[in-house]
Design an enzyme around this catalytic site. Structure first.
Site, short mmCIF file in Angstrom:
data_model
loop_
_atom_site.label_atom_id
_atom_site.label_comp_id
_atom_site.label_asym_id
_atom_site.label_seq_id
_atom_site.Cartn_x
_atom_site.Cartn_y
_atom_site.Cartn_z
N SER A 46 -2.07 1.64 4.41
CA SER A 46 -2.11 0.57 4.73
C SER A 46 -2.67 -0.44 6.13
O SER A 46 -2.93 0.66 6.99
CB SER A 46 -1.00 0.31 5.12
OG SER A 46 -0.75 -1.17 5.25
N ASP A 70 -0.48 -9.58 10.36
CA ASP A 70 0.90 -10.23 9.57
C ASP A 70 1.26 -12.12 10.25
O ASP A 70 1.75 -11.26 11.36
CB ASP A 70 1.86 -10.15 8.40
CG ASP A 70 1.51 -8.55 7.94
OD1 ASP A 70 -0.09 -9.14 7.41
OD2 ASP A 70 1.99 -8.52 6.84
N HIS A 104 -2.21 -2.20 8.02
CA HIS A 104 -1.25 -2.07 9.26
C HIS A 104 -1.00 -0.97 9.71
O HIS A 104 -0.78 -1.21 11.12
CB HIS A 104 0.25 -2.46 8.67
CG HIS A 104 0.44 -3.64 7.97
ND1 HIS A 104 0.34 -4.80 9.49
CD2 HIS A 104 0.24 -4.51 7.26
CE1 HIS A 104 0.24 -5.99 8.37
NE2 HIS A 104 -0.16 -5.65 7.45
N GLU A 136 -4.05 -12.69 0.27
CA GLU A 136 -3.13 -12.45 1.21
C GLU A 136 -3.19 -13.98 2.56
O GLU A 136 -4.63 -13.03 3.75
CB GLU A 136 -2.88 -11.37 1.93
CG GLU A 136 -1.75 -10.93 1.02
CD GLU A 136 -1.86 -8.91 1.62
OE1 GLU A 136 -1.85 -8.81 2.29
OE2 GLU A 136 -0.74 -8.53 0.38
N ALA A 172 0.67 -0.95 -0.07
CA ALA A 172 0.02 0.14 0.31
C ALA A 172 0.72 1.39 0.06
O ALA A 172 2.29 0.99 0.47
CB ALA A 172 -0.91 0.26 1.08
N TRP A 231 -1.87 -14.39 5.27
CA TRP A 231 -1.19 -14.10 6.11
C TRP A 231 -2.22 -13.27 7.09
O TRP A 231 -1.57 -12.38 8.27
CB TRP A 231 -0.50 -14.22 5.69
CG TRP A 231 0.22 -13.27 5.14
CD1 TRP A 231 0.70 -11.69 4.72
CD2 TRP A 231 0.15 -13.58 3.17
NE1 TRP A 231 0.47 -11.27 4.37
CE2 TRP A 231 0.66 -11.98 2.94
CE3 TRP A 231 0.09 -14.56 2.87
CZ2 TRP A 231 1.02 -12.31 2.16
CZ3 TRP A 231 0.69 -14.09 1.46
CH2 TRP A 231 1.00 -13.42 0.70
N HIS A 232 -2.67 -12.19 6.34
CA HIS A 232 -3.02 -11.12 6.65
C HIS A 232 -4.36 -10.82 7.05
O HIS A 232 -5.18 -10.43 6.79
CB HIS A 232 -3.36 -9.49 5.95
CG HIS A 232 -3.47 -8.46 6.01
ND1 HIS A 232 -2.39 -8.00 5.88
CD2 HIS A 232 -4.21 -7.58 6.53
CE1 HIS A 232 -2.71 -6.50 5.90
NE2 HIS A 232 -4.18 -6.70 6.38
#
Ligand SMILES: [Zn+2]
Length: 267
Positions: free
Chosen positions: A177, A186, A179, A235, A172, A237-238
């Site tokens: 993002s 993640d 995050h 994704e 991003a 894992w996200h």
């Protein structure tokens, strides 16, 4: 005597036939009337339904409060925890999430900043990691909170390495993002192998997360087949914390956060 009684019985029989015919006519006509009434009611019902849909359509827009789900859906209280951050919706450069702490879990990387999460998400993450461990699949944290500055460095490096078009599919722009919300982590398996890589997709840990994360208020934010909607390729894992009621709703409907806002939450 015999012929008379035979005749009588014949007579009786033909009488029976007459009554039978009348009965049949009554049954058939009753049936027809019944059917006509049934269809009439059915039509009316359809009309009523359409009318009620019509009024619903008319009354829903703009008059309702922003970010409130429609009355036909479970009432999910929308706060900052459910905020939508994507390629269209960004955060200010100086946004810092409230109450950042480091969850008590194993981490793949030891950079202090990216271990952090908002407390409410961190505490739920700890519970989720404990449950996975109980099921024989211990997990590790890869990357949580990222500041605007960190995201800027990351994104610019990806663009340099893969070009902007490719980088935009998995990274991003600063301010965009998820995050940066402090509500995302993640996640990898305990060994850290395949951390934030496609080879995590087919692991038992990824499957466990997909099946169980909602119970702890987390959603698989970028599911397969939704790139057009989320703007990101799959994704596994996200994971994003949105709170249990919304996570459950999104999990059961198999939708994304974007689709939730588009279809279920009133603007
Ligand atoms: Zn991520």
């Amino acid at each position: 005597m015999e012929p008379r009684s035979r005749r009588a019985s014949r007579q009786k029989k033909s009488d029976n036939n007459g009554i039978g015919k009348i009965a049949a006519v009554i049954v058939v006509s009753t049936l027809l009337i019944g059917l006509a009434i049934f269809f009439a009611i059915n039509q009316e019902d359809k009309g009523a339904k359409n009318a009620s849909e019509e009024t619903k359509k008319e009354t829903t827009p703009s008059t309702t409060e922003p970010t409130k789900p429609s009355s036909s859906e479970p009432q999910i209280e929308l706060t900052e925890i459910q905020m939508l951050v994507n390629k269209e919706h960004g955060l200010d450069e100086d946004y810092v999430p409230p109450d950042l702490i480091v969850p008590k879990i194993k981490f793949v990387y030891q950079t202090a900043e990216i271990k952090q999460m908002q407390r409410v998400a961190a505490e739920s993450l700890e519970k989720m990691f404990e449950a996975a461990k109980q099921d024989g699949l211990p997990l590790a944290g890869v990357s949580g909170y990222r500041s605007y500055k960190t995201q800027k460095i990351l994104y610019n490096n990806y663009v340099k390495r893969d070009g902007q078009e490719a980088a935009d599919r998995y990274s991003a722009k600063p301010g965009h993002s998820e995050h940066m919300t402090g509500l995302t982590m993640d996640i990898a398996g305990y060994s850290g192998k395949c951390a934030a890589s496609d080879c995590f997709h087919n692991t038992k840990e990824a499957q466990w997360l997909k099946d169980n994360a909602y119970k702890y208020g987390f959603i698989l934010r970028y599911p397969p087949g939704k790139e057009e909607i989320t703007g990101y390729k799959h994704e596994s894992w996200h994971y994003r914390y949105v709170g249990e009621p919304l996570a459950k709703f999104i999990y059961e409907k198999q939708i994304t956060l974007e689709e939730y806002y588009e279809t279920y939450a009133k603007k």
